[in-house]
Design an enzyme around this catalytic site. Structure first.
Site, PDB file in Angstrom:
ATOM      1  N   PRO A 118      80.370  90.325  23.852  1.00 50.51           N
ATOM      2  CA  PRO A 118      79.400  89.497  24.583  1.00 50.51           C
ATOM      3  C   PRO A 118      77.987  89.473  24.013  1.00 50.51           C
ATOM      4  O   PRO A 118      77.033  89.979  24.617  1.00 50.51           O
ATOM      5  CB  PRO A 118      79.421  90.134  25.979  1.00 50.51           C
ATOM      6  CG  PRO A 118      79.716  91.581  25.715  1.00 50.51           C
ATOM      7  CD  PRO A 118      80.673  91.585  24.555  1.00 50.51           C
ATOM      8  N   CYS A 119      77.823  88.826  22.865  1.00 47.12           N
ATOM      9  CA  CYS A 119      76.491  88.701  22.285  1.00 47.12           C
ATOM     10  C   CYS A 119      75.588  87.827  23.160  1.00 47.12           C
ATOM     11  O   CYS A 119      74.357  87.879  23.020  1.00 47.12           O
ATOM     12  CB  CYS A 119      76.575  88.161  20.867  1.00 47.12           C
ATOM     13  SG  CYS A 119      77.442  86.591  20.708  1.00 47.12           S
TER      14      CYS A 119
END
Length: 203
Positions: free
Chosen positions: A164-165
């Site tokens: 989850p950047c």
């Protein structure tokens, strides 16, 4: 099955297959080896993969599985195993977008430098509904990791959403850059907002 025209011949252990998934925020390209998901990219994002990073197209992995095997197959190899992972990836992504899932349970194996892999591994520790900053990641993966290098590693993340950047924001709370576009980043953060927070904003 459609072959990638300039995808080199690869050993079974490193061969890749991909499928396309129509998400609420645009088409996603999901790539897998026999043992892991290796990439999830938006169709129009920065750093879109080269053909060899995608591999060969499995237009409908579910149909492929029905035509090529049964539930009794043990330790499936190659294309069949990749098709299983691609089906599971689309199922879990659908559950995520329906707010029925906040974590993913698939094996992930993106290619990257040692530093990138460390940063991406740290991103997986940031839970849905929370955010972190480039500086916080720098301190966590350091010592001495400059925030700029962290930002470059985050921007090169090859497995969008599952790594989850989008949960990385600027120190001032700004969304800053996102390879898939800031609008998608905002959509994902809104999607993950805890129900009690959403309800509180209504009053």
């Amino acid at each position: 099955m459609t072959k990638a025209t300039d995808s080199p011949q690869q050993p079974e252990a490193t061969a890749r297959w991909y499928t396309r998934y129509a998400s609420p925020i645009g088409m996603l390209y999901i790539a897998a080896r026999a043992d892991a998901i290796v990439g999830i990219w938006y169709e129009d994002q920065a750093h879109f993969p080269l053909p060899h990073e995608l591999g060969d197209l499995l237009e409908n992995p579910g149909t492929y599985l029905r035509e090529h095997g049964t539930a009794e197959v043990e330790e499936p190899l190659g294309e069949y195993a990749a098709a299983q992972l691609l089906v599971l990836a689309t199922v879990q992504l659908s559950e995520y977008f329906d707010r029925k899932r906040t974590t993913f349970t698939l094996p992930l194996a993106p290619d990257g430098t040692d530093f990138q892999l460390i940063v991406w591994e740290h991103l997986k520790t940031v839970p849905a509904g929370y955010t972190t900053t480039y500086g916080e990641i720098s301190r966590a993966v350091g010592p001495g990791a400059p925030a700029q290098a962290v930002g470059q590693a985050v921007g090169r993340n090859k497995i969008s959403i599952m790594i989850p950047c989008h949960r990385v924001i600027g120190a001032d709370g700004s969304l800053t850059g996102y390879a898939g576009g800031v609008e998608r980043k905002q959509f994902l953060l809104d999607l993950e907002e805890p129900e009690e927070v959403r309800e509180a904003r209504l009053f």
